[in-house]
Structure formats: C-alpha cells, structure tokens
Design a protein around this motif. Structure first.
Motif, PDB file in Angstrom:
ATOM      1  N   UNK A 165       0.830  -1.217   0.000  1.00 15.02           N
ATOM      2  CA  UNK A 165       0.000   0.000   0.000  1.00 15.02           C
ATOM      3  C   UNK A 165       0.861   1.263   0.000  1.00 15.02           C
ATOM      4  N   UNK A 166       2.069   1.195   0.540  1.00 20.43           N
ATOM      5  CA  UNK A 166       2.959   2.360   0.448  1.00 20.43           C
ATOM      6  C   UNK A 166       3.413   2.580  -0.993  1.00 20.43           C
ATOM      7  N   UNK A 167       3.666   1.481  -1.695  1.00 18.06           N
ATOM      8  CA  UNK A 167       4.062   1.574  -3.099  1.00 18.06           C
ATOM      9  C   UNK A 167       2.960   2.202  -3.934  1.00 18.06           C
ATOM     10  N   UNK A 168       1.743   1.727  -3.745  1.00 19.53           N
ATOM     11  CA  UNK A 168       0.618   2.264  -4.519  1.00 19.53           C
ATOM     12  C   UNK A 168       0.388   3.735  -4.172  1.00 19.53           C
ATOM     13  N   UNK A 169       0.437   4.078  -2.890  1.00 21.23           N
ATOM     14  CA  UNK A 169       0.253   5.469  -2.478  1.00 21.23           C
ATOM     15  C   UNK A 169       1.337   6.366  -3.069  1.00 21.23           C
ATOM     16  N   UNK A 193       9.600  10.049  -1.950  1.00 17.14           N
ATOM     17  CA  UNK A 193       9.925   9.791  -0.541  1.00 17.14           C
ATOM     18  C   UNK A 193       9.208   8.541  -0.034  1.00 17.14           C
ATOM     19  N   UNK A 194       7.927   8.401  -0.395  1.00 17.21           N
ATOM     20  CA  UNK A 194       7.174   7.243   0.076  1.00 17.21           C
ATOM     21  C   UNK A 194       7.641   5.969  -0.623  1.00 17.21           C
ATOM     22  N   UNK A 195       8.030   6.092  -1.900  1.00 15.96           N
ATOM     23  CA  UNK A 195       8.556   4.924  -2.615  1.00 15.96           C
ATOM     24  C   UNK A 195       9.853   4.457  -1.970  1.00 15.96           C
ATOM     25  N   UNK A 196      10.667   5.388  -1.537  1.00 13.09           N
ATOM     26  CA  UNK A 196      11.912   5.032  -0.854  1.00 13.09           C
ATOM     27  C   UNK A 196      11.634   4.374   0.503  1.00 13.09           C
ATOM     28  N   UNK A 197      10.559   4.816   1.156  1.00 10.85           N
ATOM     29  CA  UNK A 197      10.152   4.150   2.415  1.00 10.85           C
ATOM     30  C   UNK A 197       9.789   2.696   2.156  1.00 10.85           C
ATOM     31  N   UNK A 198       9.046   2.456   1.085  1.00 13.91           N
ATOM     32  CA  UNK A 198       8.645   1.087   0.739  1.00 13.91           C
ATOM     33  C   UNK A 198       9.871   0.231   0.438  1.00 13.91           C
ATOM     34  N   UNK A 199      10.833   0.809  -0.252  1.00 12.20           N
ATOM     35  CA  UNK A 199      12.067   0.086  -0.588  1.00 12.20           C
ATOM     36  C   UNK A 199      12.844  -0.275   0.675  1.00 12.20           C
ATOM     37  N   UNK A 200      12.940   0.674   1.594  1.00 10.87           N
ATOM     38  CA  UNK A 200      13.669   0.414   2.839  1.00 10.87           C
ATOM     39  C   UNK A 200      12.987  -0.700   3.639  1.00 10.87           C
ATOM     40  N   UNK A 201      11.676  -0.695   3.639  1.00  9.52           N
ATOM     41  CA  UNK A 201      10.935  -1.753   4.316  1.00  9.52           C
ATOM     42  C   UNK A 201      11.203  -3.102   3.646  1.00  9.52           C
ATOM     43  N   UNK A 202      11.250  -3.105   2.326  1.00  8.68           N
ATOM     44  CA  UNK A 202      11.536  -4.328   1.580  1.00  8.68           C
ATOM     45  C   UNK A 202      12.956  -4.828   1.849  1.00  8.68           C
ATOM     46  N   UNK A 203      13.899  -3.897   1.960  1.00  8.33           N
ATOM     47  CA  UNK A 203      15.291  -4.283   2.241  1.00  8.33           C
ATOM     48  C   UNK A 203      15.395  -5.076   3.539  1.00  8.33           C
ATOM     49  N   UNK A 204      14.530  -4.781   4.477  1.00  3.02           N
ATOM     50  CA  UNK A 204      14.622  -5.382   5.798  1.00  3.02           C
ATOM     51  C   UNK A 204      13.565  -6.456   6.037  1.00  3.02           C
ATOM     52  N   UNK A 205      12.989  -6.961   4.953  1.00  3.68           N
ATOM     53  CA  UNK A 205      11.982  -8.015   5.058  1.00  3.68           C
ATOM     54  C   UNK A 205      12.412  -9.203   4.217  1.00  3.68           C
ATOM     55  N   UNK A 206      12.421 -10.381   4.824  1.00  3.88           N
ATOM     56  CA  UNK A 206      12.816 -11.588   4.103  1.00  3.88           C
ATOM     57  C   UNK A 206      11.738 -11.999   3.102  1.00  3.88           C
TER      58      UNK A 206
END
Length: 565
Positions: free
Chosen positions: A437-441, A456-469
């Motif tokens: 939902x962050x990616x879509x937003x 900025x929000x796309x980068x937040x989604x990426x950072x979350x993905x970096x830290x999720x298996x």
C-alpha cells in the motif's frame, strides 16, 4: 542313541510350539487408538517409489523397519499424508512402537510449513498421550518428549513458543546423541522452523546449514539433509551455498513431487531459469501422478505451487507464451487439494498479477478478477492483498485515481485483518502488505505530480523491503519495490540514481528481465554505452532460447546492431 533321538524330538517339538505361540500372539492394542482419525490406506507412491536412503528404526520390531524408514523418508520430503499412513502401518503391526507415534505427531506438525489446525493439534496431543504410556528406552523417551513439548498446552500457548520448545528439546537430543544423524537433521529442521522470518541475519539458517553440510558427504542419498539445506539457503545471501545440493535432491527422491520442485527455490534465487523450468515441469508430472492415484477432484497443491515458480521463470525469460499456457492449465479449476494451503491460495492471486505487472499491461492489471473457487478470500488477507495491489498498480497507471484510493483503503484494512489474527508466523505477510500500500500510495502521489512526496514514500517502501525476508512459499516479490523505484527515478529524469536502484535490485533478484532492461535504459540515459551494451547483451542471452515477443528484446537487438563498434 535312542535317548539322543528322544531328546532331539522333544527339543524340536518345544521349539515348534514356541514358534507357533510367537506367531499366533497378537500385540496388545490400546483401545484408545480406535478413537483417533488416523490416515490409512495404500501408500500412493508414484514412479519407482524412491524417496532416498536412511536408517532410523530405534528398536521397533525388525519386521516393521522397512516401513518405518520409508515413513521417515516421506516425512523428510514433506509427503505428510503418505508419511502418516506409513507410520500408522507400523502402529498396526506393532502398537507398542513408541517412535511410530512420534512419526504421526511429526507428520501433523509439518514444521517448515503452516501451523497445524486445532483439530490436528488435538489429534497429535492424543497420539502422544498414548505413546507416553508405552515402555521405551531413554532415547525414545527423549524423542517423544521433544515433540510432546510442541503439543503440550496447545490450547493456551502460541505456536511460536511451542515451536521454540521443540527446538530446545531437539538441541538437547542433538548434543546428547552425537552419533545420531537423525537427531542432527531434525534439530536443523527445528532451527529452520524458529528462524527470524523477517530479518536478514539468517542466524538459524547458517547454523542449520553448517550442521547439515557436515553430514552430507557421508550420507549423499539422505533426503532430509538435501531438502533442509535448500530450505535454509533459500535466500539471496546464502543461495549460492545451496546450488550443488539443489542439483542433487531431485535424484535422491525422484518419486517426490516436492523433491522435484524444491531445487527451483535455489535456481530462482540465482536466476538459473532453465533449470528452474525443468525442475518444475518434473514436479508437475509427479503432482499429477499423485492426484490421479489419490482420485482427487482438482489438482494436488504441489501442481499449483510448481506452476507459480514455472510462470515466474518463464516471465524472466520473456516467454509470455509459455507463462500464459501454464496459467491457462489451472485457472479454470474451482477445487484444489487441499484448498487452504498457502501453496494454493498464493499462486492463484500472484500468477495473474505477475502476468499483467511484469508486462506493464496496466489495463489488464486494473481489470483482474479474483479466482472463483469454493473459498472465502476474506480468510486469506495476504493473498487477497496481492490481487488488490495488482489492480491498484494497473489503475494508477491508467489514471483511474478513484479506483486507486479505494484499493489503498482495502490494502490497509487487509493488513489490519492480518494483525488481528495475532499470528506471529505471519510477520512477513504483514510487512509485505505494508510495502504494497505504500508503493501504490507513492505512485498515486507521483501520478498527481506530487513528485517529492511520491519519491519519498517509494523510498520508504524500498527500505521496508530491504529489511523483510522473502516469504518461503513465493518465488519472489510480485514486483520488487526497488525495481519500481528505478522506474520512478527514470520518469523523474534521474537515470544515474535509477541505475543504482536497478543494480541493487539485480543483486537481490539476479537475471530479472525487467531489472536488466531497466538497467540498460538507465545506463543509456546516463551516457554509459559500455553498461548499455553489457545489459542489453545480458537480455539477449537471457532470452535466446525462448520464443519471446517482448518489445524490449527488439529494442536491445536494434541498439546492439547500431552500436556494434
């Protein structure tokens, strides 16, 4: 001489009576067994019935050892139904064999998969209650107590805590019986079941992998060693360590649909698409064989799981024809066996989402429909979220912003539904829906020309993905957030930053079609002809043996032709 003959005849008579008495003596059967709904029947073993080699009988009757070892081999390849049937066959022949009850309880636990249902937990608890009343040696008692630690207080204690109890008990057995190969193997499985499902340290996976690798050279045909090495190394960091084993497992247990499929987990991590395709085509055939033998209505779940990986591999080779063909083989089915496994429900939303999103067919994505089947999708919020994510990504790219806003709210609610389940094993699923939902937003802001907020929000989604298996059931993200960040940066005319994003993406997702193409375009717009050629050549090499109609390949060939020097 006559006296000697009489003694001889008397001795023979006594021996014959003794043998007949032993033969006619029936094992004492616990009446409580009749109340347990054991899985029974002929074992459904496709092919030549090879599931690997091991010896783990632990003092049960000699006559049952072959069945017991087959049951353990089936257990190690996650053929749980057939494993239970084989263990029950041992119980029927020798109801005083404690380890046969242990085997039934282990078959119900299925440690590397989803938690057992309440009905299964109640069944396992009762099976072990009976087992604990039997006479057994210390080692058998240790094994029984280890799995019993998982079932004890199942009504009031959460799955994660009980799984950790089992791991602790298995560690004790592993340290106590240092020459017991199975103790080491089942301890490694317990470590995998209690791994950090979100983080990237892979501490349990490294520890388990080291134990298993130390055993493999002296036990090259053991199905559990090979299988669990693959599971522990099924991540971008450790995948290379599992490649040699992945190429062996299918030949160790050729009759197992799961063993045919599992190597593709490592092939997918490393972008070895042809071997992944071959692996899953073999798994499809084994799955169909098992479904036919079991007279299932609809496909066996391994067929759907293999199809998911197969479609993913074909898409990375730009082969839409074969990807769509495989999906068409399953998309009309309404019933699967069993219905509610992640390995069934996930592919049914992920496969059509991939087919649309990988091709950037936004109109198709925006108009996707949930698979119609005898299932309430509301019970599967993570899987349903994939469908809504694909619809939202399609809608945002055809400027249907009202639809996007509706889909974002649905995604947020689905995440709350997951959180409300209070299931700690679903931590990855919760994170993945948040990434969606962050990616879509982010793209909604971006398409509305609020570029700064969108980026900025796309980068937040990426950072979350970096830290999720990666979720263990998936071949990979439906579409990686870092790849979508690269797309956004390209549209912002920031090709150098886009190239950094695409190259980071390719480290985690090697040889992804769109990742390579995106890197080539970013390099081209950055004025880096060397990298352009390198990436376009990679794209040509990636797709050389597929009949692809992707326009990106035509573009790559045209560029290389015009820039041959």
């Amino acid at each position: 001489m006559k006296h000697s003959n009489k003694v001889f005849i008397f001795t023979i008579t006594i021996l014959l009576f003794s043998l007949l008495a032993c033969k006619n003596k029936q094992p004492k059967v616990n009446p409580d067994l009749a109340s347990i709904d054991f899985k029974r029947g002929e074992l459904l073993l496709c092919g030549d019935g090879q599931f690997g080699q091991l010896k783990f009988s632990l003092s049960c009757n000699y006559e049952t050892r072959e069945d017991f070892d087959l049951a353990v081999a089936l257990l190690h390849s996650f053929q749980y139904t057939e494993a239970e049937k084989a263990f029950v066959k041992v119980i029927d022949a020798d109801p005083n064999c404690p380890m046969a009850y242990w085997g039934v309880a282990m078959s119900i636990y299925h440690a590397a998969w989803f938690p057992p249902s309440n009905e299964e937990l109640a069944k396992g608890f009762e099976v072990l209650r009976i087992a604990k009343e039997l006479s057994m040696d210390d080692k058998q008692r240790d094994y029984i107590n280890a799995i019993d630690a998982f079932y004890t207080d199942w009504q009031t204690v959460d799955h994660k805590t009980r799984a950790k109890r089992f791991e602790t008990k298995m560690e004790g057995i592993y340290l106590k019986y240092t020459d017991d190969i199975e103790a080491a193997i089942f301890y490694s499985l317990a470590l995998f079941s209690t791994r950090d499902r979100v983080g990237k340290e892979y501490a349990n996976e490294r520890k388990a992998g080291a134990i298993l690798e130390s055993l493999f050279s002296e036990n090259p045909n053991h199905p559990g060693i090979a299988h669990y090495i693959i599971h522990n190394y099924d991540n971008p960091v450790l995948a290379q360590k599992g490649l040699k084993t992945a190429r062996r497992y299918a030949s160790i247990a050729p009759s197992s649909a799961h063993a045919q499929h599992m190597p593709s987990h490592i092939f997918t991590r490393l972008g070895i698409w042809l071997e992944s395709i071959d692996s899953n085509l073999l798994s499809l055939e084994s799955s169909k064989c098992y479904a036919e033998a079991a007279a299932f209505v609809g496909p066996y779940f391994e067929e759907i799981h293999a199809t998911d990986y197969l479609v993913y591999a074909y898409l990375q080779k730009g082969d839409n024809v074969n990807a769509e063909y495989q999906y068409n083989l399953i998309k009309e089915y309404k019933v699967f066996h069993p219905m509610t496994l992640n390995a069934v429900t996930y592919p049914l939303t992920a496969i059509p989402a991939r087919l649309a999103l990988e091709n950037k067919n936004w109109e198709q994505a925006a108009n996707l429909q949930l698979h119609e089947m005898e299932l309430n999708w509301k019970q599967f919020p993570w899987q349903e979220a994939i469908y809504h994510f694909a619809v939202a990504m399609g809608a945002v790219n055809i400027n249907d912003f009202n639809k996007v806003e509706i889909e974002i709210e649905i995604l947020k609610q689905l995440q709350q539904d997951l959180i409300a389940q209070n299931d700690k094993t679903k931590a990855i699923e919760i994170k993945q829906v948040e990434i969606q939902f962050k990616t879509v937003q982010a793209w909604l802001y971006f398409r509305n020309k609020n570029y700064e907020k969108g980026l900025a929000l796309m980068q937040e989604a990426v950072e979350l993905e970096r830290n999720t298996s990666k979720h263990p059931v998936t071949p990979g993200d439906v579409i990686p957030a870092i790849e979508l960040l690269g797309d956004m940066l390209l549209e912002l005319n920031k090709p150098k930053e886009a190239l950094i994003a695409y190259e980071e993406n390719l480290k985690r997702h090697p040889k992804r079609f769109n990742g390579i193409y995106g890197a080539a375009i970013a390099a081209k717009q950055s004025g880096n002809p060397k990298k352009v050629k390198d990436y376009f050549n990679q794209l040509i090499e990636l797709t050389k043996d597929s009949n692809s109609n992707r326009p990106e390949i035509l573009e790559a060939n045209e560029y290389l032709k015009n820039n041959a020097i």
